[in-house]
Design a protein around this motif. Sequence first.
Motif, short mmCIF file in Angstrom:
data_model
loop_
_atom_site.label_atom_id
_atom_site.label_comp_id
_atom_site.label_asym_id
_atom_site.label_seq_id
_atom_site.Cartn_x
_atom_site.Cartn_y
_atom_site.Cartn_z
N TRP A 120 0.83 -1.21 0.00
CA TRP A 120 0.00 0.00 0.00
C TRP A 120 0.87 1.25 0.00
CZ3 TRP A 120 -4.92 1.22 -0.73
CH2 TRP A 120 -5.24 2.54 -0.48
N LEU A 121 1.85 1.27 0.90
CA LEU A 121 2.65 2.49 1.05
C LEU A 121 3.46 2.80 -0.20
CD1 LEU A 121 3.89 2.22 4.74
CD2 LEU A 121 2.04 3.62 3.82
N MET A 122 3.83 1.77 -0.96
CA MET A 122 4.63 2.01 -2.16
C MET A 122 3.77 2.15 -3.41
SD MET A 122 8.06 -0.22 -1.56
CE MET A 122 7.37 -1.64 -0.78
N GLY A 123 2.49 1.84 -3.28
CA GLY A 123 1.60 2.00 -4.42
C GLY A 123 1.60 0.78 -5.31
N SER A 124 0.40 0.29 -5.64
CA SER A 124 0.30 -0.86 -6.52
C SER A 124 -1.10 -0.90 -7.12
CB SER A 124 0.54 -2.15 -5.73
OG SER A 124 0.28 -3.26 -6.55
N LEU A 125 -1.19 -1.48 -8.30
CA LEU A 125 -2.48 -1.58 -8.96
C LEU A 125 -3.01 -3.01 -8.89
CD1 LEU A 125 -1.32 0.73 -11.77
CD2 LEU A 125 -3.37 1.16 -10.41
N ILE A 126 -2.44 -3.80 -7.96
CA ILE A 126 -2.76 -5.22 -7.91
C ILE A 126 -4.21 -5.47 -7.57
CG2 ILE A 126 -2.20 -5.65 -5.47
CD1 ILE A 126 -0.60 -8.11 -6.47
N GLY A 127 -4.82 -4.55 -6.85
CA GLY A 127 -6.21 -4.78 -6.44
C GLY A 127 -7.24 -4.23 -7.41
N ALA A 128 -6.81 -3.79 -8.60
CA ALA A 128 -7.73 -3.12 -9.51
C ALA A 128 -8.86 -4.06 -9.96
CB ALA A 128 -6.95 -2.63 -10.73
N ASN A 129 -10.06 -3.53 -10.00
CA ASN A 129 -11.20 -4.25 -10.59
C ASN A 129 -12.21 -3.23 -11.10
OD1 ASN A 129 -13.00 -3.43 -8.44
ND2 ASN A 129 -11.93 -4.93 -7.15
N TRP A 130 -13.24 -3.72 -11.77
CA TRP A 130 -14.19 -2.80 -12.40
C TRP A 130 -14.88 -1.91 -11.38
CZ3 TRP A 130 -13.81 -1.66 -17.25
CH2 TRP A 130 -13.35 -2.61 -18.16
N GLN A 131 -15.19 -2.49 -10.20
CA GLN A 131 -15.88 -1.71 -9.16
C GLN A 131 -15.04 -0.51 -8.71
OE1 GLN A 131 -16.76 -5.04 -6.50
NE2 GLN A 131 -18.60 -3.90 -5.92
N LEU A 132 -13.76 -0.79 -8.40
CA LEU A 132 -12.85 0.26 -7.92
C LEU A 132 -12.62 1.32 -9.00
CD1 LEU A 132 -9.89 -1.28 -5.91
CD2 LEU A 132 -11.50 0.47 -5.18
N LEU A 133 -12.74 0.91 -10.24
CA LEU A 133 -12.46 1.79 -11.37
C LEU A 133 -13.49 2.90 -11.51
CD1 LEU A 133 -10.42 1.73 -13.70
CD2 LEU A 133 -12.04 0.36 -15.00
#
Lengths: 358, 275
Positions: free
Chosen positions: A206-219
Motif C-alpha cells: 500500500w505504502l509504495m503504491g500498486s495496482l494489484i487490487g484493480a477491478n471494475w468496481q474500484l475503477l
Amino acid sequence: MPSILVRRRSKDAAAEARSLPAGRSAVVLGAALLAVLTAAVAWGSTSIPPGEVWGVVWRRLSGEAPRPGTDDLIVWQLRLPRALSAALVGAGLGVVGTAVQALVRNPLADPYLLGISNGASLGAVAAIVLGLGAGGGLGLGLSGAAFAGALATFALVWAVARRGGGFAPLRLVLAGVAIGQFLSGFTSYLVLQAGDEQQTHSVLFWLMGSLIGANWQLLAVPAVAVPAALLWLQARARGLNALLMGDETAAGLGIDVTRLRRELFTVTSVVTGVLVAVSGAIAFVALMVPHVCRLAVGGDHRRLLPVSALFGAVLLVTVDIVCRTAMDTQELPVGVVTSLLGAPALLYLLDRRLGSGS
Amino acid sequence: MRIDIEDLHVAYAGRTVVAGAHLVAAEGEITGLVGPNGSGKSTLLRAVYRHLRPTAGRVLLAGTDLRELSPVRSARHVAALPQERGSDFELSVREVVAMGRTPYKRAFAGEDAADRDIVSRALADVGMDAHAGRRFTALSGGERQRVLLARAFAQDPDVLVLDEPTNHLDIRHQVDLLALLRSQRRTTLVSLHDLNAAASVCDRLHVLHAGAVVASGPPRDVLTPELMAEVFGVRAVVVDHPLTGDALIAFDHRAPASPQAPVSGSRPATVRCVR
C-alpha cells in the motif's frame, strides 16, 4: 566545427520556449496510450495476441456472448480493469500534479506535499492492521478507509491553512508537510503493530503504491473523478496561468485569487484521495509528469493539462507492465519502479535546465 | 477614465496601512504617487487593482464604485503592473503577454485573430516583438519589465496602475520605460521612488505619508525643500534641470534633515494640499 559554437547554439535553443506543437503531442500520446493499453492487456504470464484482446473487448462492448475459454477472463476481468486503472491513476496524478504546482506556485511541489496521501495511507494501514481489509487484498473496505483518511486530513490542513486568510502558498505547504509528518508517525507505529508477515506485506504494498487490487468496481470512481477534474481545471486554465505570475497579477487580471485557491485545494485533495484509495501513494509521477510536459509543450495550462493527463496515463500503464512482468515470482510495487526511474530522470531534467543558464 | 479615491482605508497583514487617503487621477494624465518606504503607496495601488479590499472609503472608476463592478469587469478597464516578477514555469514571452486577454475570455475560449493582433501590437509597443518565442525567465530584468508592461497593454485598459515600474532597471531602461508611458497618453497612476523621475514624467504628484495624502499638485508645487525635510527627512534644494527645465531635486546625501527626524510613523504637523 569549434565546440564552443555548438554549445552556444544549444544554449540559445534552451532560451527559446517549447518546441513541440501541442496538437501533435496530444495525437502522438493518444496513439501511444492505445498501444501501451493493448500491450498491457496482451502481455503477461499468458500472452494473448493483440487482435484477440480487441476481439474480447469488442464482443463485451457490443453485448455478444463471450467465447468460452480463459481469454475472456484474463482480458476482461483481470488485465483490462488493471490497465485502465493504471491509465486513470496516471492521468489523474499528472493533472493533479500540474494543478498543485500552480496552486502553491512551485514547480517542485506535488499533491503529496499537502499531506493528503499521508492521511490516506494512515486510513489504509489502520484498516489492514485492524483487519478491515479482509483477505489482505486492496479491496473496497480498504479504499473506503483510505479515502476517509484523505478527507479527514484535507479538513485538518484546510483548518490550519485558512488562518491568516487567503490560503497563502507557503502556509498551505507548511500546514500540509507538518500534518503529513504527524500522520505518518502514526502510520509507522501501526506498521510495527502489524500482526503477521501477510499484514506487513499488504501495508508495504500500500505504502509504495500498486495496482494489484484493480477491478471494475474500484475503477468507477476515478473514471468519473479524473475526467471531471480535468474538465473543471481546463475551464480555469487561464486562472492557473495567472497564478504562476503572482497573486497580485492574477487579481489585476480579474481573478478572485482566494476563491480559486480554495477551490483548487478542494478539487486536488478530493482527486488525490480518490487516486490514493485506488492505488496507494505512487511516488514521483505527479511531480515528474508536469515537468516533462512543460519542457515539451510549455507552461500554458490550456495545453499543459491535457498533455499531462495523456503522458501520465502512458507512463503509468508502461510502468505497471514492468511491475507485472519484471520478476517471475512476484510483482513489484509501482512506487519502486517510479522512484527508480523517476528520480534520475528528474535530476537529468533539472540539470539540463540549470545548465541552460535560465 | 478618471480614478477618484475618497477617504480610502486599507489594511494589509492586519495593520491599517492606508488611512483616509484622497486623490484624483485625471483622464489622460500621468499621476505620480511618491512617499517614503511604508507610507502606503503599494497598498493604495493594490486597492485600485483589487488585490486588497478597502476597509472604508471608496475607489471610483469614472464615477462608479469599484465594489459595484465584478473583478472581471473592472479588469477590462484597469490593468496593473505589480512588483511581482513571476516564477519559472516555462512560459513564453507571447504567453505572458496573452494573459492580458484573460478578463475578456470565457472558459475554454481560445485566442481569436483580434486577440493575437492586440498581443502583437502590445509586444511591438514595448519593442519586444522579436522576442515573442523566448522563455520569459530567460530574459534580462529590463526585458522582463517591458514584457510585463506589454501584458498590461494587452489588457486594453483605460487606466494603467504601475507599482515602482523602474525598480531594478538601469538608467537607460528607466528612461525608455518612462518615455514609453508618456507616449501612451493613457490615464496612469504610478508609484515611483525616484523623485526626479517623478518630477519629470508626472503631470501631478500625490505625496503619501503614514497612509494619507499630505500634498498634491504639479511636481514643482509639491516637491519643496520643506516637504523633503518633513516627509522624507532629508535636506534638499530644488533647482531647474539644466537640460529639461523640470524641477531637479538635489539631495544632501551626507546628513538627514535633523538627527531625530521621524522618517515614518506620525504625520508632519504642517500639511499642505494643493488641489
